[in-house]
Design a protein around this motif. Structure first.
Motif, PDB file in Angstrom:
ATOM      1  N   VAL A 393       0.823  -1.205   0.000  1.00 49.62           N
ATOM      2  CA  VAL A 393       0.000   0.000   0.000  1.00 49.62           C
ATOM      3  C   VAL A 393       0.862   1.262   0.000  1.00 49.62           C
ATOM      4  CG1 VAL A 393      -1.646   1.351   1.346  1.00 49.62           C
ATOM      5  CG2 VAL A 393      -1.981  -1.107   1.092  1.00 49.62           C
ATOM      6  N   TYR A 394       1.845   1.316   0.897  1.00 49.81           N
ATOM      7  CA  TYR A 394       2.626   2.548   1.042  1.00 49.81           C
ATOM      8  C   TYR A 394       3.429   2.837  -0.230  1.00 49.81           C
ATOM      9  CZ  TYR A 394       4.678   6.256   3.870  1.00 49.81           C
ATOM     10  OH  TYR A 394       5.032   7.484   4.373  1.00 49.81           O
ATOM     11  N   ARG A 437      -6.659   2.448  -3.966  1.00 48.51           N
ATOM     12  CA  ARG A 437      -5.970   1.819  -2.845  1.00 48.51           C
ATOM     13  C   ARG A 437      -6.085   2.651  -1.573  1.00 48.51           C
ATOM     14  NH1 ARG A 437      -2.213  -2.068  -4.310  1.00 48.51           N
ATOM     15  NH2 ARG A 437      -2.146  -2.520  -2.077  1.00 48.51           N
ATOM     16  N   TYR A 441      -7.456   1.139   1.758  1.00 51.50           N
ATOM     17  CA  TYR A 441      -6.690   1.209   3.007  1.00 51.50           C
ATOM     18  C   TYR A 441      -7.552   1.713   4.144  1.00 51.50           C
ATOM     19  CZ  TYR A 441      -3.857   3.437   6.576  1.00 51.50           C
ATOM     20  OH  TYR A 441      -3.358   3.861   7.776  1.00 51.50           O
ATOM     21  N   VAL A 445      -8.097  -0.780   7.357  1.00 59.24           N
ATOM     22  CA  VAL A 445      -7.374  -0.479   8.589  1.00 59.24           C
ATOM     23  C   VAL A 445      -8.335  -0.201   9.744  1.00 59.24           C
ATOM     24  CG1 VAL A 445      -7.197   2.048   8.431  1.00 59.24           C
ATOM     25  CG2 VAL A 445      -5.295   0.717   9.387  1.00 59.24           C
ATOM     26  N   THR A 521      -1.960  -2.198   7.523  1.00 63.01           N
ATOM     27  CA  THR A 521      -2.764  -2.280   6.308  1.00 63.01           C
ATOM     28  C   THR A 521      -4.037  -3.085   6.549  1.00 63.01           C
ATOM     29  OG1 THR A 521      -1.544  -4.225   5.559  1.00 63.01           O
ATOM     30  CG2 THR A 521      -0.773  -2.074   4.784  1.00 63.01           C
TER      31      THR A 521
END
Length: 524
Positions: A393-394, A437, A441, A445, A521
């Motif tokens: 994700v990051y 995304r 996320y 989360v 995540t």
């Protein structure tokens, strides 16, 4: 060690075509929502694309800093709708889907009729801010805000009620596809506006969009008949119950074992420092932009309200447990505000910039270029989502924001067609990389039972962007560097826009060591 079956690869082409295949086979109740939704997407984005130009060149004609005034009026609409959706989302639950949709479409029809009638039927002439023309137009915008605040939540609630867990994904994907398709259709509005064709001008084109709002109202009334709604809800309920009954029960359910409980972490009782800093920055921005006589009073009143909320024990505890109290989640959400400014330029900057800076068909038919983004997003998101689904994700966010922000510097080279279209295409690719995304996320989360709360908070930066960009600088930048008449310096303007947008990527890169390996995540 357990192994999981690899997820089946999704076909990008199928994901593009599937919403339309599903649309053809959708039940009548979903048609009642979807047909009006694509029309409403066309009308909303079509009128929005002209709104800044309409205010600058007509409502505020001859007024000093007309672009600043016009961009502030656009901010009233876009940010007002976001607030209205938060306040009026309950209407569909209280009134029912059909009544909420019809009421919303009726209010938007009346509001758009007022906007269209002000310079035509009522023959009101430009006379500066707070003139009858300005006030009647804003009254129409207020009705549109209320109507749209009811409409979108009702449409999503309708899809949820008329689908099952098995078909809900299809239903929401269909709404997404139709929204982007509707947003692209105003590409051809120059056929209505331009003197070379029908020559209706912006007020006349607004009347056409108002007529389409009436068509959406009538289509909804016909397709969403009370009996159709009741039958769709009944069928969805029966199918959902059948799906649940067919699901195998887990071992714990069969044995009647209660789920294991863990010792809950002691909740924070105080408002974290980063929220105090955030509120301070907001107060500084309000003081900077508020009218002279009201600067100190307004800022002082808002500061007092914040102190009461932040120090009173019940509200302080609520703030301390709010999703934004998590420093990493707060940073991750707000780091995207700079790059999200590029979204707002699609209606605040691009139509006027293209119209004023380009000769020939590009400037005259500015709708073609300024409306490319929705259809490109519609095509690119399924392809890019399939290609990047296994990325971290990051890393995806860093790459996506970089690809989205960097092409703004193409326009800093000058107002050239290749730079303009290169910016739009590459910027849209970047948006397609990170935006889906980002929402994924925010949903994943979230702790169990708080998904809606986290999704709502994830929309807050988008609301602030729509509010702050026009209030703080977009109108000023157009007035100074891309005025309707006189010398222009669009190179510097786009260089500044690029520096603002690229700061999201810089922030994400610099914060990577702090975000660290424990960057979540998934919910825990």
């Amino acid at each position: 060690m357990t192994t999981e079956a690899a997820p089946q690869e999704k076909s990008p082409l199928r994901e593009i075509v599937q919403p339309f295949t599903d649309l053809v086979h959708a039940p009548r109740a979903l048609w009642g929502i979807n047909l009006a939704y694509v029309i409403e997407g066309m009308v909303y984005f079509g009128m929005l694309n002209y709104l800044a130009i309409h205010f600058s060149s007509f409502v505020f004609a001859g007024v000093e800093h007309a672009d600043e005034w016009s961009h502030s009026m656009v901010a009233v609409l876009t940010s007002g709708i976001t607030i209205a959706m938060l306040v009026l989302g309950f209407v569909a639950d209280k009134w029912g889907i059909r009544q909420a949709l019809l009421s919303a479409l009726f209010l938007m029809f009346v509001g758009r009729s007022l906007i269209s009638a002000a310079p035509t039927v009522l023959n009101l002439r430009p006379a500066g801010p707070w003139s009858p023309l300005h006030l009647v137009t804003m009254a129409g915008i207020l009705l549109v805000i209320i109507g749209y605040g009811m409409y979108q939540p009702a449409a999503y609630a309708g899809v949820r009620k008329f689908t099952t867990p098995k078909t809900a994904g299809m239903g929401f994907a269909m709404l997404y596809a139709l929204m982007n398709l509707g947003g692209w259709l105003p590409t051809f509005a120059f056929l209505l506006r331009d003197r070379q064709y029908l020559g209706l001008g912006i007020p006349g084109t607004y009347w056409v969009y108002t007529g389409f709002t009436l068509i959406a109202f009538l289509a909804t009334a016909f397709l969403l008949a009370p009996r159709t709604v009741a039958e769709a809800e009944r069928q969805a309920r029966l199918e959902t119950e059948a799906l649940k009954a067919a699901q195998p029960k887990s071992d714990k359910e069969l044995k009647g074992a209660a789920p294991a409980e863990t010792e809950p972490a002691r909740p924070r009782e105080y408002v974290p420092v980063h929220l105090w800093i955030f509120v301070l920055l907001v107060l500084v921005a309000i003081y900077w932009r508020a009218p002279g006589p009201w600067k100190l009073r307004l800022t002082a009143v808002l500061a007092l309200i914040w102190l009461v909320v932040a120090l009173l024990p019940p509200t302080a505890r609520w703030l301390a447990r709010h999703p934004l109290a998590d420093g990493k989640f707060f940073f991750f959400i707000f780091a995207f505000i700079p790059v999200q400014t590029l979204f707002t330029y699609n209606w605040l900057i691009l139509p006027q910039y293209i119209n004023r800076s380009f000769a020939g068909w590009i400037g005259e038919k500015f709708e073609i270029a300024s409306n490319l983004n929705p259809i490109l997003i519609f095509i690119l998101v399924p392809i890019i989502a399939a290609a990047t689904q296994k990325w971290r994700v990051y890393d995806t966010m860093i790459l996506g924001t970089l690809v989205m922000a960097a092409p703004a510097f193409l326009n800093a080279i000058g107002p050239y067609p290749w730079a303009l279209f290169g910016y739009i295409v590459i910027m849209t690719v970047g948006e397609a990389i990170w935006q889906p995304r980002f929402l994924q996320y925010a949903a994943e989360v979230a702790p169990r039972g708080r998904t809606g709360e986290y999704m709502g908070v994830a929309q807050l930066p988008w609301f602030l962007t729509k509010l702050l960009v026009p209030l703080l600088y977009s109108g000023y930048m157009m007035d100074r560097y891309c005025p309707a008449t006189g010398p222009k310096n669009t190179k510097l303007m786009w260089f500044v826009f690029g520096c603002i947008a690229i700061s999201s990527t810089i922030l994400l890169v610099l914060a990577r060591p702090w975000m660290g390996r424990d960057f979540k995540t998934k919910s825990e």
